[in-house]
Design an enzyme around this catalytic site. Sequence first.
Site, short mmCIF file in Angstrom:
data_model
loop_
_atom_site.label_atom_id
_atom_site.label_comp_id
_atom_site.label_asym_id
_atom_site.label_seq_id
_atom_site.Cartn_x
_atom_site.Cartn_y
_atom_site.Cartn_z
N GLU A 20 0.82 -1.22 0.00
CA GLU A 20 0.00 0.00 0.00
C GLU A 20 0.85 1.27 0.00
OE1 GLU A 20 -3.45 -0.33 2.74
OE2 GLU A 20 -2.64 -2.31 3.16
N SER A 146 -6.73 -2.62 2.71
CA SER A 146 -7.11 -1.96 1.45
C SER A 146 -7.57 -2.92 0.36
CB SER A 146 -5.94 -1.10 0.93
OG SER A 146 -5.74 0.00 1.77
N TYR A 218 -8.95 3.86 -4.17
CA TYR A 218 -7.98 4.93 -4.24
C TYR A 218 -7.85 5.60 -5.60
CZ TYR A 218 -6.75 3.09 0.30
OH TYR A 218 -6.81 2.67 1.59
N ARG A 257 -11.52 3.13 11.07
CA ARG A 257 -12.66 3.02 10.15
C ARG A 257 -13.12 1.57 10.13
NH1 ARG A 257 -10.56 3.12 5.24
NH2 ARG A 257 -11.16 0.97 4.84
N ASP A 259 -15.53 -1.31 8.36
CA ASP A 259 -16.17 -1.61 7.09
C ASP A 259 -17.24 -2.67 7.30
OD1 ASP A 259 -14.39 0.15 5.91
OD2 ASP A 259 -12.98 -1.42 5.34
N GLU A 273 -14.15 -5.66 8.88
CA GLU A 273 -12.85 -5.42 9.48
C GLU A 273 -12.76 -4.00 10.02
OE1 GLU A 273 -9.53 -5.65 6.81
OE2 GLU A 273 -10.61 -4.66 5.19
N ASN A 275 -10.03 -0.87 10.33
CA ASN A 275 -8.77 -0.30 9.84
C ASN A 275 -8.24 0.67 10.88
OD1 ASN A 275 -8.73 -1.11 6.73
ND2 ASN A 275 -10.82 -0.61 7.31
N GLY A 279 -7.16 5.63 5.37
CA GLY A 279 -6.57 6.54 4.41
C GLY A 279 -6.86 7.99 4.71
#
Length: 318
Positions: A20, A146, A218, A257, A259, A273, A275, A279
């Site tokens: 990443e 990601s 992204y 974050r 998801d 999951e 994070n 980002g």
Amino acid sequence: MTLPLSGRHIAVLLGGPSSEREVSLVSGRECADALERLGARVTRVDPGRDVAQVLTKVAPDMVFNALHGEWGEDGCVQGVLETLKLPYTHSGVLASALAMDKAKAKAVLAAAGVIVPGGGLFNRHDAAREHVMAPPYVVKPNAEGSSVGVFLVFEGANRPPEELAAPSWTFGEEVMVEPYIRGLELAVAVMGEANGPRALAVTDIRSSTGFYDYEAKYSEGGSIHVLPAPIPDGVRDRAMRMAELAHTALGCQGVTRSDFRYDDINDLLVLLEVNTQPGMTPTSLAPEQADHVGISFDQLVLWMVEDAYARCSAGGIA
């Protein structure tokens, strides 16, 4: 006028060796620019294995960790920063390592009452040889972020993804295989405030590629973020409370974050999951949600820095 971070020297970790890297370079650039607008002296560091020596030479007051993925987000760099006694943003060693390991994170989250997908870990060669569960299902690395290395296997598929057994596979020998959950892709950012975690909003993510993969996350135009998500109030509240519960259960700090998938036909909300270093790019979800509730990008970055300093001064580096 004195700027809020005047007199501070902050090292921004960006890039790094993970898959990443390119996203991290953008996150780091955006955050470094914000820190400079806030008055800080910023040193940008693209770290290698000599990061401890580099940071010792740079001698910053604190570190803004804008790395993503393996090594920068899984507790390794966090351990180095603990050893150097440098305050740093985001979660500490244990929470970072735990959240990155999908199997262990799911066990902790399920024990805390968070609804997570079924499935389990399989050797990648076994998962490439034959279906280890009836399609449709999802295959993903156990310790990547990601949506790197993720495959959807739909109903009627004759065989699993051959890429799992390829010599070029670099995402570990074990893969997580989970039932595919139809429906909406939702995300909730959380700020770990002193009086408890605060979920910001719920975003409905609509991918132009049909799947919210690395490209959709992204690339410009890769996905559309609908904020606030057009979902029933009850579902929104469940998602926000579940994100806060997950943040706490894993021991996260700073910004995270979560998801989700929401099956609107069966009213099933599942957390996929968490994070620990979401980002911070122009298309990223956490800054969008912060802006939605009245927190500008610079204010968010300032809060992350102040949160790191506060945790250090309270007796623990992170």
